[in-house]
Design a protein around this motif. Structure first.
Motif, PDB file in Angstrom:
ATOM      1  N   ALA A  26       4.336 -20.027  13.275  1.00 11.24           N
ATOM      2  CA  ALA A  26       5.113 -18.837  12.858  1.00 11.24           C
ATOM      3  C   ALA A  26       5.505 -17.960  14.043  1.00 11.24           C
ATOM      4  CB  ALA A  26       4.288 -18.011  11.864  1.00 11.24           C
ATOM      5  N   GLU A  27       6.750 -17.509  13.970  1.00  7.85           N
ATOM      6  CA  GLU A  27       7.239 -16.520  14.944  1.00  7.85           C
ATOM      7  C   GLU A  27       6.706 -15.159  14.494  1.00  7.85           C
ATOM      8  OE1 GLU A  27      11.583 -15.332  16.467  1.00  7.85           O
ATOM      9  OE2 GLU A  27      11.520 -16.921  14.957  1.00  7.85           O
ATOM     10  N   VAL A  28       6.076 -14.418  15.380  1.00  9.27           N
ATOM     11  CA  VAL A  28       5.477 -13.149  14.946  1.00  9.27           C
ATOM     12  C   VAL A  28       5.844 -11.986  15.875  1.00  9.27           C
ATOM     13  CG1 VAL A  28       3.479 -14.245  13.818  1.00  9.27           C
ATOM     14  CG2 VAL A  28       3.310 -13.577  16.217  1.00  9.27           C
ATOM     15  N   GLY A  29       5.577 -10.795  15.401  1.00 15.02           N
ATOM     16  CA  GLY A  29       5.773  -9.572  16.180  1.00 15.02           C
ATOM     17  C   GLY A  29       4.950  -8.478  15.503  1.00 15.02           C
ATOM     18  N   ASP A  30       5.080  -7.257  15.973  1.00 13.77           N
ATOM     19  CA  ASP A  30       4.278  -6.182  15.378  1.00 13.77           C
ATOM     20  C   ASP A  30       4.993  -5.643  14.136  1.00 13.77           C
ATOM     21  OD1 ASP A  30       2.953  -3.830  14.676  1.00 13.77           O
ATOM     22  OD2 ASP A  30       2.265  -3.521  16.745  1.00 13.77           O
ATOM     23  N   ASP A  31       4.436  -5.950  12.982  1.00 13.56           N
ATOM     24  CA  ASP A  31       5.113  -5.604  11.728  1.00 13.56           C
ATOM     25  C   ASP A  31       5.136  -4.094  11.462  1.00 13.56           C
ATOM     26  OD1 ASP A  31       6.387  -6.106   9.191  1.00 13.56           O
ATOM     27  OD2 ASP A  31       4.451  -5.645   8.274  1.00 13.56           O
ATOM     28  N   VAL A  32       4.206  -3.350  12.071  1.00 19.09           N
ATOM     29  CA  VAL A  32       4.258  -1.889  11.886  1.00 19.09           C
ATOM     30  C   VAL A  32       5.530  -1.338  12.540  1.00 19.09           C
ATOM     31  CG1 VAL A  32       3.091   0.302  12.385  1.00 19.09           C
ATOM     32  CG2 VAL A  32       1.773  -1.654  11.544  1.00 19.09           C
ATOM     33  N   TYR A  33       5.996  -2.014  13.621  1.00 19.24           N
ATOM     34  CA  TYR A  33       7.285  -1.666  14.231  1.00 19.24           C
ATOM     35  C   TYR A  33       8.450  -2.403  13.576  1.00 19.24           C
ATOM     36  CZ  TYR A  33       4.434   0.285  18.051  1.00 19.24           C
ATOM     37  OH  TYR A  33       3.527   1.008  18.782  1.00 19.24           O
ATOM     38  N   ARG A  34       8.181  -3.118  12.499  1.00 14.42           N
ATOM     39  CA  ARG A  34       9.185  -3.941  11.785  1.00 14.42           C
ATOM     40  C   ARG A  34       9.716  -5.055  12.680  1.00 14.42           C
ATOM     41  NH1 ARG A  34      11.626  -0.878   7.663  1.00 14.42           N
ATOM     42  NH2 ARG A  34      12.359  -2.900   6.975  1.00 14.42           N
ATOM     43  N   GLU A  35       8.858  -5.531  13.616  1.00 13.88           N
ATOM     44  CA  GLU A  35       9.311  -6.523  14.596  1.00 13.88           C
ATOM     45  C   GLU A  35       8.773  -7.927  14.336  1.00 13.88           C
ATOM     46  OE1 GLU A  35       8.138  -4.855  18.342  1.00 13.88           O
ATOM     47  OE2 GLU A  35       9.670  -3.275  18.245  1.00 13.88           O
ATOM     48  N   ASP A  36       8.264  -8.141  13.119  1.00 17.01           N
ATOM     49  CA  ASP A  36       7.797  -9.497  12.821  1.00 17.01           C
ATOM     50  C   ASP A  36       8.907 -10.213  12.047  1.00 17.01           C
ATOM     51  OD1 ASP A  36       6.619 -11.750  11.407  1.00 17.01           O
ATOM     52  OD2 ASP A  36       4.720 -11.023  12.245  1.00 17.01           O
ATOM     53  N   PRO A  37       9.602 -11.160  12.696  1.00 14.41           N
ATOM     54  CA  PRO A  37      10.767 -11.771  12.037  1.00 14.41           C
ATOM     55  C   PRO A  37      10.393 -12.538  10.774  1.00 14.41           C
ATOM     56  CG  PRO A  37      10.305 -12.851  14.153  1.00 14.41           C
ATOM     57  CD  PRO A  37       9.352 -11.708  14.042  1.00 14.41           C
ATOM     58  N   THR A  38       9.191 -13.097  10.749  1.00  8.43           N
ATOM     59  CA  THR A  38       8.805 -13.893   9.578  1.00  8.43           C
ATOM     60  C   THR A  38       8.544 -12.981   8.385  1.00  8.43           C
ATOM     61  OG1 THR A  38       7.811 -15.410  11.166  1.00  8.43           O
ATOM     62  CG2 THR A  38       7.340 -15.813   8.859  1.00  8.43           C
ATOM     63  N   VAL A  39       7.883 -11.842   8.639  1.00  9.92           N
ATOM     64  CA  VAL A  39       7.669 -10.869   7.560  1.00  9.92           C
ATOM     65  C   VAL A  39       9.010 -10.327   7.082  1.00  9.92           C
ATOM     66  CG1 VAL A  39       6.663  -8.632   6.940  1.00  9.92           C
ATOM     67  CG2 VAL A  39       5.359 -10.222   8.367  1.00  9.92           C
ATOM     68  N   ASN A  40       9.883 -10.003   8.032  1.00  9.72           N
ATOM     69  CA  ASN A  40      11.190  -9.465   7.644  1.00  9.72           C
ATOM     70  C   ASN A  40      11.943 -10.449   6.747  1.00  9.72           C
ATOM     71  OD1 ASN A  40      10.607  -7.226   9.149  1.00  9.72           O
ATOM     72  ND2 ASN A  40      11.858  -7.799  10.924  1.00  9.72           N
ATOM     73  N   ARG A  41      11.855 -11.742   7.111  1.00  2.91           N
ATOM     74  CA  ARG A  41      12.533 -12.755   6.304  1.00  2.91           C
ATOM     75  C   ARG A  41      11.938 -12.827   4.890  1.00  2.91           C
ATOM     76  NH1 ARG A  41      12.271 -16.635  10.029  1.00  2.91           N
ATOM     77  NH2 ARG A  41      11.115 -18.221   8.875  1.00  2.91           N
ATOM     78  N   LEU A  42      10.618 -12.783   4.834  1.00  2.00           N
ATOM     79  CA  LEU A  42       9.948 -12.850   3.523  1.00  2.00           C
ATOM     80  C   LEU A  42      10.316 -11.631   2.660  1.00  2.00           C
ATOM     81  CD1 LEU A  42       7.889 -14.116   1.572  1.00  2.00           C
ATOM     82  CD2 LEU A  42       6.084 -12.872   2.784  1.00  2.00           C
ATOM     83  N   GLU A  43      10.342 -10.467   3.271  1.00  2.00           N
ATOM     84  CA  GLU A  43      10.662  -9.253   2.493  1.00  2.00           C
ATOM     85  C   GLU A  43      12.101  -9.323   1.967  1.00  2.00           C
ATOM     86  OE1 GLU A  43       9.469  -6.009   5.113  1.00  2.00           O
ATOM     87  OE2 GLU A  43       7.405  -6.108   4.347  1.00  2.00           O
ATOM     88  N   GLU A  44      13.007  -9.847   2.816  1.00  2.00           N
ATOM     89  CA  GLU A  44      14.405  -9.988   2.365  1.00  2.00           C
ATOM     90  C   GLU A  44      14.515 -11.002   1.231  1.00  2.00           C
ATOM     91  OE1 GLU A  44      16.655 -10.956   5.921  1.00  2.00           O
ATOM     92  OE2 GLU A  44      16.031  -9.020   6.761  1.00  2.00           O
ATOM     93  N   LEU A  45      13.812 -12.109   1.407  1.00  2.00           N
ATOM     94  CA  LEU A  45      13.878 -13.160   0.377  1.00  2.00           C
ATOM     95  C   LEU A  45      13.313 -12.659  -0.956  1.00  2.00           C
ATOM     96  CD1 LEU A  45      14.518 -16.188  -0.263  1.00  2.00           C
ATOM     97  CD2 LEU A  45      12.119 -16.660   0.262  1.00  2.00           C
ATOM     98  N   ALA A  46      12.199 -11.926  -0.883  1.00  2.00           N
ATOM     99  CA  ALA A  46      11.575 -11.416  -2.122  1.00  2.00           C
ATOM    100  C   ALA A  46      12.533 -10.477  -2.841  1.00  2.00           C
ATOM    101  CB  ALA A  46      10.262 -10.707  -1.795  1.00  2.00           C
ATOM    102  N   ALA A  47      13.161  -9.581  -2.084  1.00  2.00           N
ATOM    103  CA  ALA A  47      14.101  -8.629  -2.692  1.00  2.00           C
ATOM    104  C   ALA A  47      15.251  -9.388  -3.342  1.00  2.00           C
ATOM    105  CB  ALA A  47      14.615  -7.660  -1.628  1.00  2.00           C
ATOM    106  N   GLU A  48      15.755 -10.387  -2.600  1.00  2.00           N
ATOM    107  CA  GLU A  48      16.885 -11.182  -3.102  1.00  2.00           C
ATOM    108  C   GLU A  48      16.502 -11.932  -4.383  1.00  2.00           C
ATOM    109  OE1 GLU A  48      18.535 -13.447   0.259  1.00  2.00           O
ATOM    110  OE2 GLU A  48      18.738 -15.051  -1.224  1.00  2.00           O
ATOM    111  N   ARG A  49      15.294 -12.507  -4.389  1.00  2.00           N
ATOM    112  CA  ARG A  49      14.848 -13.267  -5.561  1.00  2.00           C
ATOM    113  C   ARG A  49      14.769 -12.406  -6.810  1.00  2.00           C
ATOM    114  NH1 ARG A  49      12.414 -18.467  -5.434  1.00  2.00           N
ATOM    115  NH2 ARG A  49      12.233 -18.110  -7.650  1.00  2.00           N
ATOM    116  N   PHE A  50      14.576 -11.088  -6.614  1.00  2.00           N
ATOM    117  CA  PHE A  50      14.442 -10.189  -7.767  1.00  2.00           C
ATOM    118  C   PHE A  50      15.640  -9.261  -7.929  1.00  2.00           C
ATOM    119  CE2 PHE A  50      10.291 -11.915  -7.528  1.00  2.00           C
ATOM    120  CZ  PHE A  50       9.838 -11.889  -8.829  1.00  2.00           C
ATOM    121  N   GLY A  51      16.691  -9.492  -7.126  1.00  2.00           N
ATOM    122  CA  GLY A  51      17.888  -8.673  -7.253  1.00  2.00           C
ATOM    123  C   GLY A  51      17.625  -7.207  -6.975  1.00  2.00           C
TER     124      GLY A  51
END
Ligand code: TLP
Length: 348
Positions: A26-51
């Motif tokens: 996994a590509e990672v970064g500091d998620d408190v700075y919103r810099e973890d690309p994998t978390v960002n992708r998951l959060e976007e996907l979750a939002a998209e899955r639920f409209g």
């Protein structure tokens, strides 16, 4: 623990080989700075899955529910929920602890609220009553045995609640089991709910993690509440990588767990001393009554464990078996053999 047949919960699933590989790379970064690309992708996907506009990765379902209740209420309000709901019974009174709210429980036969029952519990303005802050629905409903809400019932509760200025949170820890059961996409099931929490662990098999989705404004505030709860997780892309696989690949196989639960229920119903209606088993949770066995559930649990099977009681007279990815039909059949053996004295 892998030698056990573990039907205590779908929380016991271990990450699949694909998840472990994704976690390692996994590509990672500091998620408190919103810099973890994998978390960002998951959060976007979750939002998209639920409209919904935005998503938030949280370590547990409990934290997701805790944040949601805080977002939708003010101190001193009531939250209308089913009397056997997880938020009321299994989250260490988080509503009182974090949000200063009390539950207004509604007794139901099957965990499913309906609008007329909810409406009766809405407090009118007055000098004595704590105002209603939010309504919570649990779908599927854990302690009612994995029951699934009809979409129309959710739409009605949400529509009527919104007309009165009330918000609705869905504890969708197992929302994809509802999707599999109904053949209706989760985005449609939860379309009218204001916030939805769903778990990547449990039946979807990720090692940990849940998502909260809602409006951008709610999720931005939720992010601060997560930090306040100690849930700012840094390089957590290692978990989000498993979560992405859970969300993308695992919902499609949940029907298998439901088939196994139904077969398990039918076999259990034929064991003397065990009572349940297999037709009431809608998803992956089988709750059965053991009061006519002459043994309490802790005694039965202990005897099953001696034979390699783990099933917990949910009361002295009722037990819960949950099917999942790591307990397929072969394991369920072995469990049935052991159950028959342990309960044989009753048959005799
Ligand atoms: N449920 C667990 C136990 O806590 C009972 C289980 O084994 O089923 N909502 C629902 C409907 C749940 O079933 C659970 C977990 C949660 C929320 C909380 O999720 P976690 O365990 O991630 O905090």
């Amino acid at each position: 623990m892998s030698e056990w047949i573990d039907l205590r919960s779908d929380t016991v699933t271990r990450p699949t080989a694909a998840m472990r590989r994704a976690m390692a790379g996994a590509e990672v970064g500091d998620d408190v700075y919103r810099e973890d690309p994998t978390v960002n992708r998951l959060e976007e996907l979750a939002a998209e899955r639920f409209g919904k506009q935005a998503g938030l990765f949280v370590p547990t379902g409990t934290m997701g529910n805790t944040i949601a209740i805080k977002l939708l209420t003010r101190h001193g309000q009531e939250v209308i929920c089913d009397s056997r709901s997880h938020i009321l019974n299994y989250e260490l009174s988080m509503m009182a602890w974090f949000s200063g709210c009390v539950a207004r429980p509604v007794a139901t036969s099957d965990g499913r609220l309906n609008w007329s029952a909810v409406e009766r519990e809405i407090r009118p303005p007055g000098p004595h009553w704590a105002p209603t802050g939010a309504i919570e629905i649990e779908n599927t409903h854990n302690m009612a045995g994995g029951t699934v809400y009809p979409v129309e019932a959710i739409d009605e509760i949400c529509g009527q609640a919104h007309a009165r200025g009330l918000k609705v949170h869905m504890d969708g820890a197992r929302i994809f089991n509802a999707e599999a059961r109904l053949g209706v996409p989760a985005v449609r099931i939860a379309a009218q709910a204001d916030t939805i929490m769903f778990c990547l662990s449990k039946g979807l098999g990720a090692p940990s993690g849940s998502m909260l989705v809602g409006t951008r404004e709610a999720i931005d505030e939720g992010r601060l509440l997560r930090k306040r709860l100690g849930g700012g997780m840094r390089q957590v892309g290692v978990l989000a990588a498993a979560g992405l696989i859970a969300l993308e690949q695992m919902p499609a196989r949940l029907g298998e767990d439901h088939d196994h639960a139904r077969l398990l229920a039918e076999a259990l119903a034929a064991i003397p001393g065990v009572s349940l209606d297999p037709r009431a088993v809608e998803t992956n949770i089988v709750i059965f009554d053991v009061s006519r066995t002459g043994m309490t559930s802790p005694v039965i649990s202990a005897r099953l464990k001696e034979q390699g099977v783990l099933i917990n009681g949910i009361s002295p007279t009722a037990m819960r078996a949950v099917t999942h990815y790591d307990a397929g039909w072969i394991e369920c059949q072995k469990a049935i053999e052991v159950l028959r053996k342990v309960l044989a004295p009753v048959a005799a």
